[in-house]
Scaffold this motif. Sequence first.
Motif, PDB file in Angstrom:
ATOM      1  N   SER A  30       2.277  17.872 -54.356  1.00  0.00           N
ATOM      2  CA  SER A  30       1.985  16.445 -54.355  1.00  0.00           C
ATOM      3  C   SER A  30       0.554  16.495 -54.109  1.00  0.00           C
ATOM      4  CB  SER A  30       2.603  15.580 -53.436  1.00  0.00           C
ATOM      5  OG  SER A  30       2.661  15.888 -52.027  1.00  0.00           O
ATOM      6  N   ALA A  31       0.033  17.274 -53.509  1.00  0.00           N
ATOM      7  CA  ALA A  31      -1.399  17.627 -53.167  1.00  0.00           C
ATOM      8  C   ALA A  31      -1.756  18.972 -53.223  1.00  0.00           C
ATOM      9  CB  ALA A  31      -1.986  16.804 -52.024  1.00  0.00           C
ATOM     10  N   LEU A  47     -14.392  21.001 -54.160  1.00  0.00           N
ATOM     11  CA  LEU A  47     -13.030  20.051 -54.130  1.00  0.00           C
ATOM     12  C   LEU A  47     -12.191  20.293 -53.029  1.00  0.00           C
ATOM     13  CD1 LEU A  47     -11.124  18.286 -56.089  1.00  0.00           C
ATOM     14  CD2 LEU A  47     -10.410  20.448 -57.102  1.00  0.00           C
ATOM     15  N   ILE A  48     -11.906  19.271 -52.367  1.00  0.00           N
ATOM     16  CA  ILE A  48     -11.281  19.316 -51.089  1.00  0.00           C
ATOM     17  C   ILE A  48      -9.842  19.307 -51.240  1.00  0.00           C
ATOM     18  CG2 ILE A  48     -10.823  18.416 -48.733  1.00  0.00           C
ATOM     19  CD1 ILE A  48     -13.663  17.304 -48.745  1.00  0.00           C
ATOM     20  N   SER A  49      -9.536  18.354 -52.059  1.00  0.00           N
ATOM     21  CA  SER A  49      -8.037  17.986 -52.371  1.00  0.00           C
ATOM     22  C   SER A  49      -8.035  17.391 -53.864  1.00  0.00           C
ATOM     23  CB  SER A  49      -7.609  17.302 -51.415  1.00  0.00           C
ATOM     24  OG  SER A  49      -7.743  15.873 -51.456  1.00  0.00           O
ATOM     25  N   ALA A  50      -6.697  17.430 -54.511  1.00  0.00           N
ATOM     26  CA  ALA A  50      -6.442  16.902 -55.850  1.00  0.00           C
ATOM     27  C   ALA A  50      -5.131  16.589 -55.610  1.00  0.00           C
ATOM     28  CB  ALA A  50      -6.698  17.835 -56.762  1.00  0.00           C
ATOM     29  N   ILE A  84      -8.970  12.797 -56.562  1.00  0.00           N
ATOM     30  CA  ILE A  84      -9.673  13.795 -55.718  1.00  0.00           C
ATOM     31  C   ILE A  84     -10.535  13.439 -54.820  1.00  0.00           C
ATOM     32  CG2 ILE A  84      -9.771  15.191 -58.064  1.00  0.00           C
ATOM     33  CD1 ILE A  84     -12.945  14.588 -57.854  1.00  0.00           C
ATOM     34  N   VAL A  85     -10.710  14.584 -53.997  1.00  0.00           N
ATOM     35  CA  VAL A  85     -11.628  14.274 -52.562  1.00  0.00           C
ATOM     36  C   VAL A  85     -12.462  15.517 -52.609  1.00  0.00           C
ATOM     37  CG1 VAL A  85     -11.831  14.133 -50.038  1.00  0.00           C
ATOM     38  CG2 VAL A  85      -9.831  12.932 -51.359  1.00  0.00           C
ATOM     39  N   TYR A  86     -14.083  15.290 -52.472  1.00  0.00           N
ATOM     40  CA  TYR A  86     -14.664  16.269 -52.687  1.00  0.00           C
ATOM     41  C   TYR A  86     -15.781  15.964 -51.642  1.00  0.00           C
ATOM     42  CZ  TYR A  86     -17.249  12.512 -55.313  1.00  0.00           C
ATOM     43  OH  TYR A  86     -17.664  11.562 -55.725  1.00  0.00           O
TER      44      TYR A  86
END
Length: 408
Positions: A30-31, A47-50, A84-86
């Motif tokens: 899921s992530a 890119l920290i998370s997607a 996304i978190v970046y």
Amino acid sequence: MLYAPHAAPARVASRSLTMACVTALMATSSACTTTGTGTQPAERGTLISATPVAVLDADQVSDYLEELGLDTSQVRFGVAAHQIVYRTIDTDGAPTTASGLVALPGNDESELRVVAWLHGTTVYRRDVASVNPESLDRAAAFLFASSGYATSAPDYLGLGLGPGFHPYDHAASTATASVDALRATRALVERSARRLDERVLISGFSQGGNGALALGRALQQGADAELSVGAIAPISGPYDVSGTLETAVTSGIEHVAPYVAYLTVAWHRIHHLYDAPSDAFRAPYDEIVEDLFDGHHTGNQIFDALPATLEELFTPQFLGYLRNPTGTLLEALQEADSTCDWRPGVPVHLYASTGDRDVPIANAHHCKELLEAQGAETQLVDFGEADHGTSVNLSLPRVLEQFGALED
């Protein structure tokens, strides 16, 4: 335009796409967390998370867009989307994080053209494309993706999952957050053994229209060695912030009190426009205005809390300052007015409407004049008596046609 929720389908993720590349992309947990390709964890754009947020086939995309009033004639593919978190920087250049939406087409192309879609005025942090499935900006991203483009839709600073306050109508941080969102988008795409074309097709609405010019300038000036400007197509942007403010505080614009209050509070956080809220705002608003624009209040809550006129909201002294800017405010306005004062290496197609009472079409004429004075090639499309919100729905099919013509 201050964000107003649109009715939208509850259905945003149902049947799986059959395209092998999208199936592989979405068949993750899921992530996921990654440091991207060729970057170090602390670098901008990492890119920290997607997190997958939607998988739609082409029919579902058409249904979704139709319910939001968007033209569906150019839908060709299904869409897979991630929140996304970046990593990026704040208005002072210090490290921070931001979020955004990446929407990818369900085709088998190994190299994708990329669109940067920049959103309009948003006060509530959860009304952005990466969070709200009813967001018109998520729909715009899906429209581009369903036409074959990898689409990067940054939430900007302080919205979505980003910490802190949103620096409203601050072109410099809009550009840095958008460049870094494109870098994170590139890292996500590369996970599926695909790659992005370096030529970025840039569009955006309202605040994002102004941001589109700022992003284009940043890329042309070399903000990222692997990205360049492919096209610029801003919609109904406030390119002449000084002129728009002058109109707002004299003859008036739609939703004048929320707009000017938001600009005042946001710019005060960056530029220090007053020593205490009571210097700028009349009682009882001096006790509540800064809290209203904390990202946790909806547009409706802000509308209900603020008066109808600027005379009721601002002190006479500060309203005089807004009508005749000097010092810090004047310098900030001059900086904000410069987003069209350069020579793009590609034609600029401006979209606007004479009937816009939120962002007057004088802004588009101002931008066109500045660009042409620098030798740029421009075109202005006027949608007549359409209002601000309608202008984006009318513009998007034309923007897609403009981008598609580049493939011919």
